[in-house]
Scaffold this motif. Sequence first.
Motif, short mmCIF file in Angstrom:
data_model
loop_
_atom_site.label_atom_id
_atom_site.label_comp_id
_atom_site.label_asym_id
_atom_site.label_seq_id
_atom_site.Cartn_x
_atom_site.Cartn_y
_atom_site.Cartn_z
N LEU A 249 0.85 -1.20 0.00
CA LEU A 249 0.00 0.00 0.00
C LEU A 249 0.87 1.24 0.00
O LEU A 249 1.78 1.36 0.82
N LEU A 250 0.59 2.12 -0.93
CA LEU A 250 1.26 3.40 -0.98
C LEU A 250 0.17 4.47 -0.87
O LEU A 250 -0.80 4.45 -1.63
N SER A 251 0.32 5.35 0.10
CA SER A 251 -0.67 6.41 0.28
C SER A 251 -0.12 7.72 -0.24
O SER A 251 0.89 8.22 0.24
N ALA A 252 -0.80 8.26 -1.25
CA ALA A 252 -0.46 9.58 -1.78
C ALA A 252 -1.56 10.57 -1.41
O ALA A 252 -1.56 11.70 -1.89
N ALA A 253 -2.48 10.15 -0.57
CA ALA A 253 -3.58 11.02 -0.14
C ALA A 253 -3.04 12.10 0.79
O ALA A 253 -2.29 11.79 1.72
N LEU B 36 -9.86 -7.84 -0.07
CA LEU B 36 -9.22 -8.53 -1.19
C LEU B 36 -9.25 -10.04 -1.03
O LEU B 36 -8.88 -10.77 -1.94
N ASN B 37 -9.66 -10.49 0.14
CA ASN B 37 -9.81 -11.92 0.42
C ASN B 37 -8.52 -12.70 0.16
O ASN B 37 -8.53 -13.78 -0.41
N GLY B 38 -7.39 -12.11 0.57
CA GLY B 38 -6.12 -12.81 0.47
C GLY B 38 -5.40 -12.67 -0.86
O GLY B 38 -4.30 -13.19 -1.02
N ALA B 39 -5.99 -11.99 -1.83
CA ALA B 39 -5.35 -11.83 -3.13
C ALA B 39 -4.17 -10.87 -3.01
O ALA B 39 -4.22 -9.91 -2.25
N ALA B 40 -3.12 -11.13 -3.75
CA ALA B 40 -1.97 -10.24 -3.77
C ALA B 40 -2.32 -8.99 -4.56
O ALA B 40 -2.98 -9.06 -5.59
N ALA B 41 -1.91 -7.84 -4.07
CA ALA B 41 -2.24 -6.59 -4.75
C ALA B 41 -1.27 -5.49 -4.37
O ALA B 41 -0.68 -5.51 -3.30
N ALA B 42 -1.12 -4.55 -5.26
CA ALA B 42 -0.43 -3.30 -4.97
C ALA B 42 -1.49 -2.21 -5.07
O ALA B 42 -2.21 -2.13 -6.06
N ILE C 140 -15.13 0.22 6.96
CA ILE C 140 -16.09 -0.18 5.92
C ILE C 140 -15.57 0.23 4.54
O ILE C 140 -15.61 -0.55 3.59
N ALA C 141 -15.09 1.47 4.44
CA ALA C 141 -14.59 1.96 3.15
C ALA C 141 -13.43 1.11 2.64
O ALA C 141 -13.38 0.77 1.46
N GLY C 142 -12.51 0.76 3.52
CA GLY C 142 -11.38 -0.07 3.11
C GLY C 142 -11.80 -1.44 2.64
O GLY C 142 -11.36 -1.93 1.59
N ARG C 143 -12.70 -2.07 3.39
CA ARG C 143 -13.18 -3.41 3.01
C ARG C 143 -13.92 -3.37 1.68
O ARG C 143 -13.70 -4.22 0.81
N GLU C 144 -14.78 -2.38 1.49
CA GLU C 144 -15.53 -2.27 0.25
C GLU C 144 -14.62 -1.97 -0.94
O GLU C 144 -14.84 -2.49 -2.03
N ALA C 145 -13.61 -1.14 -0.74
CA ALA C 145 -12.66 -0.84 -1.81
C ALA C 145 -11.89 -2.10 -2.22
O ALA C 145 -11.68 -2.36 -3.41
N GLY C 146 -11.47 -2.89 -1.23
CA GLY C 146 -10.77 -4.14 -1.54
C GLY C 146 -11.66 -5.11 -2.29
O GLY C 146 -11.24 -5.73 -3.28
N ALA C 147 -12.90 -5.25 -1.85
CA ALA C 147 -13.84 -6.16 -2.51
C ALA C 147 -14.12 -5.69 -3.94
O ALA C 147 -14.18 -6.51 -4.87
N LYS C 148 -14.28 -4.38 -4.13
CA LYS C 148 -14.54 -3.87 -5.48
C LYS C 148 -13.33 -4.11 -6.37
O LYS C 148 -13.48 -4.46 -7.54
N GLY C 149 -12.13 -3.92 -5.83
CA GLY C 149 -10.92 -4.18 -6.61
C GLY C 149 -10.84 -5.63 -7.05
O GLY C 149 -10.47 -5.93 -8.18
N CYS C 150 -11.22 -6.54 -6.16
CA CYS C 150 -11.24 -7.97 -6.49
C CYS C 150 -12.25 -8.26 -7.60
O CYS C 150 -11.95 -8.96 -8.56
N ARG C 151 -13.44 -7.73 -7.44
CA ARG C 151 -14.49 -7.95 -8.46
C ARG C 151 -14.06 -7.39 -9.81
O ARG C 151 -14.26 -8.03 -10.85
N THR C 152 -13.46 -6.21 -9.80
CA THR C 152 -13.02 -5.59 -11.05
C THR C 152 -11.94 -6.42 -11.73
O THR C 152 -11.99 -6.66 -12.93
N ALA C 153 -10.97 -6.88 -10.96
CA ALA C 153 -9.89 -7.69 -11.51
C ALA C 153 -10.44 -9.01 -12.08
O ALA C 153 -10.05 -9.43 -13.16
N LEU C 154 -11.35 -9.64 -11.34
CA LEU C 154 -11.92 -10.90 -11.81
C LEU C 154 -12.75 -10.72 -13.06
O LEU C 154 -12.70 -11.54 -13.98
N SER C 155 -13.51 -9.65 -13.14
CA SER C 155 -14.33 -9.43 -14.33
C SER C 155 -13.45 -9.18 -15.55
O SER C 155 -13.77 -9.62 -16.66
N CYS C 156 -12.32 -8.53 -15.37
CA CYS C 156 -11.40 -8.31 -16.49
C CYS C 156 -10.77 -9.62 -16.93
O CYS C 156 -10.73 -9.93 -18.11
#
Length: 77
Positions: free
Chosen positions: A3-7, A28-34, A54-70
């Motif tokens: 995780l890199l925070s530029a916020a 992310l459910n254990g998936a490797a990610a940057a 909640i925001a962190g969990r939802e962002a991770g789940a959305k990232g997983c769904r997006t990666a899987l759909s691609c």
Amino acid sequence: MELLSAAPEDRLPLEFVPLVCARLLNGLNGAAAAVLLTDGTFHEVDSSEYGYAIAGREAGAKGCRTALSCVCGCAGR
């Protein structure tokens, strides 16, 4: 997970970044990610640890769904 925070700290106080990171990993459910955290929002009265969790969990789940759909969408071509 990396995780890199530029916020900007006025948009996402540093005390909340570890909480967001932990919940991103959970989402992310254990998936490797940057992850590059680019923005956030903070309000002195309304912001809470629970909200960032909640925001962190939802962002991770959305990232997983997006990666899987691609991957699934591209695999059939």
